[in-house]
Enzyme design. Structure first.
Site, PDB file in Angstrom:
ATOM      1  N   HIS A 213      -6.153   3.942   3.654  1.00 26.46           N
ATOM      2  CA  HIS A 213      -4.022   3.829   4.053  1.00 26.46           C
ATOM      3  C   HIS A 213      -3.227   5.139   2.801  1.00 26.46           C
ATOM      4  O   HIS A 213      -3.340   5.172   1.977  1.00 26.46           O
ATOM      5  CB  HIS A 213      -4.120   2.304   3.510  1.00 26.46           C
TER       6      HIS A 213
ATOM      7  N   ASP B 114       0.652   3.684   1.605  1.00 31.31           N
ATOM      8  CA  ASP B 114       1.659   3.006   1.071  1.00 31.31           C
ATOM      9  C   ASP B 114       2.402   2.246   2.629  1.00 31.31           C
ATOM     10  O   ASP B 114       3.532   3.543   2.425  1.00 31.31           O
ATOM     11  CB  ASP B 114       1.824   2.763  -0.494  1.00 31.31           C
TER      12      ASP B 114
ATOM     13  N   HIS C 260      -5.711   6.514   0.543  1.00 27.66           N
ATOM     14  CA  HIS C 260      -6.695   6.218  -0.467  1.00 27.66           C
ATOM     15  C   HIS C 260      -6.966   4.597  -0.207  1.00 27.66           C
ATOM     16  O   HIS C 260      -6.729   4.203   0.884  1.00 27.66           O
ATOM     17  CB  HIS C 260      -5.796   5.854  -2.137  1.00 27.66           C
TER      18      HIS C 260
ATOM     19  N   ARG D  18       1.323  -2.328 -10.648  1.00 23.40           N
ATOM     20  CA  ARG D  18       1.532  -1.063  -9.047  1.00 23.40           C
ATOM     21  C   ARG D  18       3.061  -1.251  -9.410  1.00 23.40           C
ATOM     22  O   ARG D  18       3.535  -2.471  -8.967  1.00 23.40           O
ATOM     23  CB  ARG D  18       1.099  -1.502  -8.025  1.00 23.40           C
TER      24      ARG D  18
HETATM   25  C1  SIN Z   1      -3.326   0.610  -3.270  1.00 24.95           C
HETATM   26  O1  SIN Z   1      -4.175   0.459  -2.701  1.00 24.95           O
HETATM   27  O2  SIN Z   1      -2.353   0.303  -3.601  1.00 24.95           O
HETATM   28  C2  SIN Z   1      -4.271  -0.144  -4.728  1.00 24.95           C
HETATM   29  C3  SIN Z   1      -5.344   0.568  -4.708  1.00 24.95           C
HETATM   30  C4  SIN Z   1      -6.172   0.044  -6.321  1.00 24.95           C
HETATM   31  O3  SIN Z   1      -6.304  -0.885  -6.607  1.00 24.95           O
HETATM   32  O4  SIN Z   1      -6.829   0.420  -6.912  1.00 24.95           O
END
Ligand code: SIN
Length: 286
Positions: free
Chosen positions: A102, A104, A262, A277
């Site tokens: 996805h 974000d 990602h 995050r």
């Molecule tokens: C995310 O999808 O923002 C998290 C990615 C991760 O924890 O590696």
């Protein structure tokens, strides 16, 4: 591109670079931040190794890339950092946050252009994050397909209706230790964005579509849309467009949601992983 301050180690032939030799608490080092932005634009995801960032340091570093944005489905870590979220998977848990490819929060009207992720604790092995370069994926399409996609708009939903194993409510019920919220609101959160978007800083086009979040094309049914959405998703994540980033504590990843997807790999059951995050730079995809 040559760099005077950064030591840059590309991760794959298409996307991603590890960055060494910098301390991101040096906020007034202009050249450092110019070079970091250059590397971010060149590689789309940069993994800055060996940092020691407090939540305030992370916020200041992230905000070089835009204003902090809220994430609707997790509570902020504390009053001073209302938009920063802690992503935790405990040794006893089986489900992780961020699995499945996805970009974000594309279901927001103005999704964040940039995500920052700081590693607090990492498993001894595993818990890597995969990234895909959706600009390169777009470039590799045939001219006929590029023409077909011109002007096509996607309906992006937070419902996680097509997530393997269950929708957002079911998924959130399984991530026990993260401070999740608003699961019941997810079905109502939708936005319409172009399937091919143009990067405002580079002028390059990229695919903006995922099997996870793109429900259908505007004006088409899900039945009509899903096969092409799945094909475009699968095309973006072909190995030649991807890289795999390994984590270590103190690592700070910065990635460009306008030209990447990602996927957080869930292969470290029995071990703890904790990240902080913060997304920044809300922007309507064009
Ligand atoms: C995310 O999808 O923002 C998290 C990615 C991760 O924890 O590696």
């Amino acid at each position: 591109m040559t760099y005077k301050i950064l030591q840059v180690q590309p991760i794959s032939g298409c996307i991603g670079a590890e960055i060494y030799g910098v301390d991101l608490r040096q906020l007034d080092n202009k050249l450092l931040w110019e070079e970091l932005k250059q590397a971010y634009l060149q590689y789309h995801v940069i993994a800055v190794r060996g940092q020691d960032l407090s939540p305030d340091d992370q916020t200041q570093a992230a905000e070089f890339f835009g204003q902090s944005c809220p994430y609707p489905f997790a509570k902020g870590m504390d009053e001073a950092h209302p938009y920063m979220t802690r992503i935790i998977k405990e040794p006893t848990e089986r489900t992780n946050f961020g699995a499945d490819w996805h970009s974000d929060t594309p279901y927001l009207q103005e999704p964040p252009s940039t995500t920052t992720l700081y590693a607090v604790e990492t498993p001894p092995a595993g818990g890597d994050t995969l990234y895909a370069n959706t600009e390169a994926a777009y470039q590799a399409l045939s001219d006929t397909m590029k023409k077909m996609l011109e002007g096509l708009q996607g309906v992006f939903s937070a419902s996680l209706k097509h997530k393997p194993g269950g929708n957002r409510k079911i998924h959130h019920a399984r991530i026990n230790t993260m401070a999740v919220q608003n699961s019941g609101e997810a079905d109502r959160l939708e936005s319409i964005h172009p399937i091919v978007r143009t990067h405002p800083l580079t002028g390059k086009k990229a695919l903006y579509v995922s099997a996870l979040h793109t429900l259908r094309f505007e004006g088409s049914t899900e039945k009509e849309s899903r096969p092409l959405i799945q094909m475009l998703n699968d095309h973006c994540i072909e190995p030649q467009f991807t890289c795999r980033v390994r984590w270590q504590p103190g690592q700070f990843n910065i990635w460009d949601n306008r030209c990447t997807m990602h996927n957080a790999i869930n292969d470290y059951h029995g071990h703890r992983r904790e990240m902080r995050r913060l997304t920044v730079g809300s922007q309507k995809p064009q």
